[in-house]
Write a protein that holds these residues in place. Sequence first.
Motif, PDB file in Angstrom:
ATOM      1  N   MET A  83     -17.227  -1.846  12.361  1.00 32.07           N
ATOM      2  CA  MET A  83     -16.888  -0.465  12.721  1.00 32.07           C
ATOM      3  C   MET A  83     -16.700   0.401  11.486  1.00 32.07           C
ATOM      4  O   MET A  83     -16.132  -0.049  10.491  1.00 32.07           O
ATOM      5  N   ILE A  84     -17.186   1.630  11.562  1.00 31.92           N
ATOM      6  CA  ILE A  84     -16.880   2.600  10.509  1.00 31.92           C
ATOM      7  C   ILE A  84     -16.245   3.840  11.140  1.00 31.92           C
ATOM      8  O   ILE A  84     -16.444   4.127  12.324  1.00 31.92           O
ATOM      9  N   PHE A  85     -15.458   4.536  10.331  1.00 27.36           N
ATOM     10  CA  PHE A  85     -14.604   5.614  10.837  1.00 27.36           C
ATOM     11  C   PHE A  85     -14.883   6.932  10.111  1.00 27.36           C
ATOM     12  O   PHE A  85     -15.411   6.946   8.999  1.00 27.36           O
ATOM     13  N   GLN A  86     -14.421   8.007  10.718  1.00 27.54           N
ATOM     14  CA  GLN A  86     -14.562   9.324  10.097  1.00 27.54           C
ATOM     15  C   GLN A  86     -13.882   9.357   8.724  1.00 27.54           C
ATOM     16  O   GLN A  86     -14.378   9.963   7.783  1.00 27.54           O
ATOM     17  N   ALA A 169     -19.794   3.424  15.033  1.00 32.17           N
ATOM     18  CA  ALA A 169     -19.431   4.431  14.029  1.00 32.17           C
ATOM     19  C   ALA A 169     -18.775   5.607  14.752  1.00 32.17           C
ATOM     20  O   ALA A 169     -19.403   6.269  15.572  1.00 32.17           O
ATOM     21  N   ASP A 170     -17.505   5.823  14.447  1.00 35.10           N
ATOM     22  CA  ASP A 170     -16.746   6.881  15.120  1.00 35.10           C
ATOM     23  C   ASP A 170     -16.742   8.148  14.273  1.00 35.10           C
ATOM     24  O   ASP A 170     -15.986   8.251  13.320  1.00 35.10           O
ATOM     25  N   GLU A 171     -17.618   9.071  14.605  1.00 39.01           N
ATOM     26  CA  GLU A 171     -17.777  10.326  13.856  1.00 39.01           C
ATOM     27  C   GLU A 171     -17.925  10.067  12.352  1.00 39.01           C
ATOM     28  O   GLU A 171     -17.181  10.640  11.543  1.00 39.01           O
ATOM     29  N   PRO A 172     -18.874   9.239  11.958  1.00 42.91           N
ATOM     30  CA  PRO A 172     -18.939   8.827  10.545  1.00 42.91           C
ATOM     31  C   PRO A 172     -19.278   9.960   9.584  1.00 42.91           C
ATOM     32  O   PRO A 172     -19.028   9.828   8.390  1.00 42.91           O
ATOM     33  N   VAL A 173     -19.849  11.042  10.102  1.00 40.47           N
ATOM     34  CA  VAL A 173     -20.255  12.111   9.179  1.00 40.47           C
ATOM     35  C   VAL A 173     -19.527  13.420   9.443  1.00 40.47           C
ATOM     36  O   VAL A 173     -19.835  14.436   8.835  1.00 40.47           O
ATOM     37  N   ALA A 174     -18.512  13.375  10.306  1.00 36.09           N
ATOM     38  CA  ALA A 174     -17.846  14.623  10.697  1.00 36.09           C
ATOM     39  C   ALA A 174     -17.126  15.305   9.535  1.00 36.09           C
ATOM     40  O   ALA A 174     -16.951  16.519   9.539  1.00 36.09           O
ATOM     41  N   SER A 175     -16.721  14.533   8.522  1.00 40.70           N
ATOM     42  CA  SER A 175     -16.010  15.203   7.429  1.00 40.70           C
ATOM     43  C   SER A 175     -16.896  15.385   6.197  1.00 40.70           C
ATOM     44  O   SER A 175     -16.390  15.648   5.113  1.00 40.70           O
ATOM     45  N   LEU A 176     -18.209  15.238   6.371  1.00 40.95           N
ATOM     46  CA  LEU A 176     -19.119  15.371   5.224  1.00 40.95           C
ATOM     47  C   LEU A 176     -19.931  16.664   5.334  1.00 40.95           C
ATOM     48  O   LEU A 176     -20.193  17.152   6.442  1.00 40.95           O
ATOM     49  N   ASP A 177     -20.350  17.194   4.177  1.00 43.72           N
ATOM     50  CA  ASP A 177     -21.196  18.390   4.223  1.00 43.72           C
ATOM     51  C   ASP A 177     -22.571  17.996   4.757  1.00 43.72           C
ATOM     52  O   ASP A 177     -22.951  16.815   4.691  1.00 43.72           O
ATOM     53  N   PRO A 178     -23.337  18.963   5.295  1.00 46.27           N
ATOM     54  CA  PRO A 178     -24.589  18.593   5.978  1.00 46.27           C
ATOM     55  C   PRO A 178     -25.564  17.733   5.170  1.00 46.27           C
ATOM     56  O   PRO A 178     -26.034  16.722   5.700  1.00 46.27           O
ATOM     57  N   PRO A 179     -25.865  18.031   3.904  1.00 43.30           N
ATOM     58  CA  PRO A 179     -26.815  17.152   3.204  1.00 43.30           C
ATOM     59  C   PRO A 179     -26.291  15.716   3.070  1.00 43.30           C
ATOM     60  O   PRO A 179     -27.064  14.753   3.238  1.00 43.30           O
ATOM     61  N   VAL A 201     -23.202   5.516  17.624  1.00 38.80           N
ATOM     62  CA  VAL A 201     -22.627   6.484  16.689  1.00 38.80           C
ATOM     63  C   VAL A 201     -22.126   7.717  17.439  1.00 38.80           C
ATOM     64  O   VAL A 201     -22.897   8.373  18.148  1.00 38.80           O
ATOM     65  N   ASN A 202     -20.849   8.031  17.269  1.00 40.09           N
ATOM     66  CA  ASN A 202     -20.284   9.247  17.863  1.00 40.09           C
ATOM     67  C   ASN A 202     -20.574  10.440  16.988  1.00 40.09           C
ATOM     68  O   ASN A 202     -20.460  10.357  15.766  1.00 40.09           O
ATOM     69  N   MET A 203     -20.890  11.552  17.630  1.00 42.25           N
ATOM     70  CA  MET A 203     -21.099  12.777  16.846  1.00 42.25           C
ATOM     71  C   MET A 203     -20.894  14.018  17.702  1.00 42.25           C
ATOM     72  O   MET A 203     -20.981  13.971  18.927  1.00 42.25           O
ATOM     73  N   HIS A 204     -20.607  15.117  17.023  1.00 43.33           N
ATOM     74  CA  HIS A 204     -20.451  16.386  17.728  1.00 43.33           C
ATOM     75  C   HIS A 204     -21.790  17.055  17.972  1.00 43.33           C
ATOM     76  O   HIS A 204     -21.974  17.759  18.947  1.00 43.33           O
ATOM     77  N   HIS A 205     -22.707  16.862  17.002  1.00 35.64           N
ATOM     78  CA  HIS A 205     -23.898  17.717  17.016  1.00 35.64           C
ATOM     79  C   HIS A 205     -25.143  17.005  17.501  1.00 35.64           C
ATOM     80  O   HIS A 205     -25.521  15.955  16.996  1.00 35.64           O
ATOM     81  N   LEU A 206     -25.777  17.667  18.446  1.00 37.99           N
ATOM     82  CA  LEU A 206     -27.006  17.121  19.005  1.00 37.99           C
ATOM     83  C   LEU A 206     -28.137  17.105  17.982  1.00 37.99           C
ATOM     84  O   LEU A 206     -29.019  16.257  18.053  1.00 37.99           O
ATOM     85  N   ASP A 207     -28.080  18.031  17.004  1.00 35.73           N
ATOM     86  CA  ASP A 207     -29.191  18.049  16.037  1.00 35.73           C
ATOM     87  C   ASP A 207     -29.239  16.757  15.222  1.00 35.73           C
ATOM     88  O   ASP A 207     -30.324  16.244  14.929  1.00 35.73           O
ATOM     89  N   LEU A 208     -28.085  16.190  14.895  1.00 33.74           N
ATOM     90  CA  LEU A 208     -28.079  14.904  14.173  1.00 33.74           C
ATOM     91  C   LEU A 208     -28.603  13.799  15.081  1.00 33.74           C
ATOM     92  O   LEU A 208     -29.334  12.917  14.647  1.00 33.74           O
ATOM     93  N   ALA A 209     -28.207  13.851  16.339  1.00 35.76           N
ATOM     94  CA  ALA A 209     -28.696  12.856  17.302  1.00 35.76           C
ATOM     95  C   ALA A 209     -30.217  12.953  17.388  1.00 35.76           C
ATOM     96  O   ALA A 209     -30.921  11.940  17.348  1.00 35.76           O
ATOM     97  N   ARG A 210     -30.726  14.168  17.477  1.00 35.52           N
ATOM     98  CA  ARG A 210     -32.178  14.366  17.593  1.00 35.52           C
ATOM     99  C   ARG A 210     -32.905  13.793  16.389  1.00 35.52           C
ATOM    100  O   ARG A 210     -33.994  13.243  16.505  1.00 35.52           O
ATOM    101  N   ALA A 211     -32.282  13.928  15.221  1.00 43.51           N
ATOM    102  CA  ALA A 211     -32.962  13.489  14.007  1.00 43.51           C
ATOM    103  C   ALA A 211     -32.952  11.963  13.839  1.00 43.51           C
ATOM    104  O   ALA A 211     -33.848  11.415  13.214  1.00 43.51           O
ATOM    105  N   TYR A 212     -31.950  11.278  14.389  1.00 43.54           N
ATOM    106  CA  TYR A 212     -31.801   9.853  14.027  1.00 43.54           C
ATOM    107  C   TYR A 212     -31.716   8.875  15.204  1.00 43.54           C
ATOM    108  O   TYR A 212     -31.935   7.685  15.004  1.00 43.54           O
TER     109      TYR A 212
END
Length: 237
Positions: A83-86, A169-179, A201-212
């Motif tokens: 498991m990885i965390f925010q 992965a629980d919001e693994p990229v929520a605290s990172l800048d987009p790049p 992988v949990n995420m807020h944004h559908l665009d990240l889901a669409r990409a990966y």
Amino acid sequence: MITFSNVDVVYPNGFKGLSGVNLEIAKGEFVAIVGLSGAGKSTLIRTVNGLVPYTEGSLTVNGSLVDPRSKTKLRRVRSKVGMIFQSFNLVNRVSVLNNVLLGRSSMTSTLRSLLGWYREEEKELAFECLERVGIVDKAYNRASALSGGQQQRVAIARVLAQQPEVILADEPVASLDPPTAHKVMRDLRRIQQEDGITCVVNMHHLDLARAYADRVIGMRGGEVVFDGPVAEATDAV
Ligand code: ADP
Ligand code: ADP
């Protein structure tokens, strides 16, 4: 690989965190769980390794029942599920290398790595995992000296060293800048493709889901409100 049958979670205060969840996640799939804050994404992912006990229904990982009341069974499931965390959850005061070694979590190996006594093959595996996420040059830095994106890659290396079948992965990229978020998602995607590890992988944004992701599960109010291939997911998810 992961099967939810009519799973409910009722928290101790009576709040219903999950309601009637039915899901079948296949080996090697990359699944994005998408929904607003409070939708139940974290609850869903944490039931898989028993961090949140479910109260109704049944849940299996690779055919083994996740039984929140059996420590032995939970240990067996957790040995296959990383498991990885925010918030990365690294041990800040020790080196990157030791953080990766600590992921191989038995008490004796924890003690050994804190003292710096680890087997040569464990060390080799740890280096290999760091190399796969592009931060082998930071092996001897303290974890706290790294940027957020680098810390999350250490967390991925730590999970990889566990040689898991599933990565949660629980919001693994929520605290990172987009790049940086994209870099971390690319690492996860590559690992899933190379090793056939199932990724949820949990995420807020559908665009990240669409990409990966291959598949999107949309959540709202503790229920699954969408489940389908990425191409069919709309902003209403
Ligand atoms: P998400 O990950 O989508 O933001 P969560 O699964 O963290 O959603 O939370 C879903 C709902 O469950 C929220 O309303 C949250 O307040 C509630 N919740 C989470 N953990 C607990 C808990 N330990 N006790 C009671 N309610 C909780
Ligand atoms: P995150 O959004 O980073 O997952 P949260 O603030 O939702 O963090 O939750 C942090 C911790 O608080 C979790 O362990 C969660 O289970 C718990 N929690 C969340 N909501 C509640 C709640 N309503 N009652 C009790 N515990 C909660």
